[in-house]
Design an enzyme around this catalytic site. Structure first.
Site, PDB file in Angstrom:
ATOM      1  N   ASP A 163       0.988  -0.612  -5.325  1.00  0.00           N
ATOM      2  CA  ASP A 163       0.630   0.201  -4.173  1.00  0.00           C
ATOM      3  C   ASP A 163       0.136  -0.768  -3.083  1.00  0.00           C
ATOM      4  O   ASP A 163      -0.192  -1.925  -3.376  1.00  0.00           O
ATOM      5  CB  ASP A 163      -0.493   1.170  -4.585  1.00  0.00           C
ATOM      6  CG  ASP A 163      -1.112   1.868  -3.406  1.00  0.00           C
ATOM      7  OD1 ASP A 163      -0.362   2.442  -2.598  1.00  0.00           O
ATOM      8  OD2 ASP A 163      -2.362   1.845  -3.277  1.00  0.00           O
ATOM      9  N   ASP A 198      -1.870   0.408   0.317  1.00  0.00           N
ATOM     10  CA  ASP A 198      -3.127   0.803   0.968  1.00  0.00           C
ATOM     11  C   ASP A 198      -4.257   0.959  -0.049  1.00  0.00           C
ATOM     12  O   ASP A 198      -4.165   1.770  -0.973  1.00  0.00           O
ATOM     13  CB  ASP A 198      -2.926   2.112   1.728  1.00  0.00           C
ATOM     14  CG  ASP A 198      -1.940   1.927   2.865  1.00  0.00           C
ATOM     15  OD1 ASP A 198      -2.151   1.004   3.666  1.00  0.00           O
ATOM     16  OD2 ASP A 198      -0.950   2.681   2.935  1.00  0.00           O
TER      17      ASP A 198
HETATM   18  C1  XBP Z   1      -1.298   5.606   1.640  1.00  0.00           C
HETATM   19  C2  XBP Z   1      -1.387   6.718   2.550  1.00  0.00           C
HETATM   20  C3  XBP Z   1      -0.808   6.565   3.899  1.00  0.00           C
HETATM   21  C4  XBP Z   1      -1.633   5.773   4.868  1.00  0.00           C
HETATM   22  C5  XBP Z   1      -1.076   5.955   6.254  1.00  0.00           C
HETATM   23  O1  XBP Z   1      -1.396   6.087   0.305  1.00  0.00           O
HETATM   24  O2  XBP Z   1      -1.882   7.770   2.217  1.00  0.00           O
HETATM   25  O3  XBP Z   1      -0.678   7.845   4.422  1.00  0.00           O
HETATM   26  O4  XBP Z   1      -2.961   6.227   4.883  1.00  0.00           O
HETATM   27  O5  XBP Z   1       0.257   5.586   6.317  1.00  0.00           O
HETATM   28  P1  XBP Z   1      -1.015   5.167  -0.942  1.00  0.00           P
HETATM   29  P2  XBP Z   1       1.279   6.241   7.367  1.00  0.00           P
HETATM   30  O6  XBP Z   1      -1.947   3.988  -0.920  1.00  0.00           O
HETATM   31  O7  XBP Z   1      -1.284   6.016  -2.145  1.00  0.00           O
HETATM   32  O8  XBP Z   1       0.449   4.801  -0.807  1.00  0.00           O
HETATM   33  O9  XBP Z   1       0.498   6.673   8.568  1.00  0.00           O
HETATM   34  O10 XBP Z   1       2.250   5.125   7.651  1.00  0.00           O
HETATM   35  O11 XBP Z   1       1.904   7.420   6.658  1.00  0.00           O
HETATM   36 MG    MG Z   2      -3.481   3.363  -2.233  1.00  0.00          MG
END
Ligand code: XBP
Ligand code: MG
Length: 252
Positions: free
Chosen positions: A9, A11
């Site tokens: 992952d 973020d």
């Molecule tokens: C990541 C997210 C994304 C980011 C924003 O979740 O929830 O929505 O916050 O990205 P994970 P965008 O770590 O579970 O993948 O604005 O580009 O959608």
């Molecule tokens: Mg995440």
């Protein structure tokens, strides 16, 4: 089954992008559009219940802004706001403003040297991933990842398992040969739903999430000089995660 690949992952797992990357980028886009929307650190934690930036904005309006009258073409407006938000995020990340979490670069380099295949499975927009890798992990590091599965490429975002299934299909690999890395309950649901053993590293937003089913829950990956903490599961018995530990975890 032998461990052959690591699926990451982005973020909250590779870097603390949410509080200091995505959140300010959303706020910049809102201000630029003359909207009185503003997401402080605490509110953003609640909004993280919904993954995907466009989905999150719609959830905010539905749940927290009963006063807001949606204009005709609201979906297009959200799409435009999201484009602006991505532009701000990319600018911020390109300034090197979002460092990798402890141990990430070390473990990725070690995994590569050990011949493990690497991939990314994330909900965020593809250009957000490449700019982060290029400026925080290092020039050319996008190429470390065989597949970068991101954003709207699958219609159902995490907690749906689709993005992990997509990445594994592209790699021609089975879940039993892989280990996933996640930081959140929605992320863990996605990886477990795809049949993946999962190592969780928590952050301030996800500390009290339910990580039932994770192979191990750690504070972070740790480094030789900056030890991590084991929160649940088999204690690495050493101050940082390395490939030998990943192999043991995967076999267990
Ligand atoms: C990541 C997210 C994304 C980011 C924003 O979740 O929830 O929505 O916050 O990205 P994970 P965008 O770590 O579970 O993948 O604005 O580009 O959608
Ligand atoms: Mg995440």
């Amino acid at each position: 089954m032998t461990l052959h690949a690591l699926l990451f992952d982005v973020d909250g797992t590779l870097a603390d992008t949410e509080r200091d990357g995505h959140r300010p980028a959303f706020n910049q886009a809102f201000a630029e559009a003359g909207l009185d929307w503003h997401w402080d650190v605490a509110l953003y934690g609640k909004l993280l219940a919904v993954t995907g930036g466009k989905e999150r904005m719609k959830h905010y309006i539905d749940r927290y802004r009963p006063d807001y009258r949606k204009p005709a073409g609201f979906d297009a407006m959200v799409a435009d706001l999201h484009k602006a938000k991505t532009r701000h995020y990319v600018e911020l990340a390109a300034r090197g403003g979002i460092p990798m979490r402890p141990g990430v670069k070390r473990l990725l380099a070690e995994a590569r040297a050990a011949g493990l295949r690497l991939a990314i499975a994330t909900t965020t927009t593809p250009e957000n991933v490449t700019v982060l890798l290029e400026h925080s992990l290092g020039p050319g590091t996008q190429d470390w990842f065989e597949v970068i599965a991101a954003g709207d490429i699958v219609p159902a975002k995490k907690p749906a398992p689709d993005i992990y299934l997509y990445a594994m299909e592209k790699m021609g690999i089975s879940a039993a040969e892989c280990l996933a890395f996640e930081d959140s309950e929605n992320g863990l649901k996605a990886s477990l739903g795809a049949g993946l053993k999962t190592l969780v590293t928590v952050n301030d937003y996800t500390l009290d999430h339910d990580f039932t089913g994770a192979a191990v829950v750690l504070s972070d990956l740790g480094d030789p000089g900056t030890p991590n903490r084991c929160i649940a599961g088999p204690d690495p018995g050493q101050p940082f995660v390395d490939v030998a530990y990943l192999r043991t975890l995967h076999a267990g």
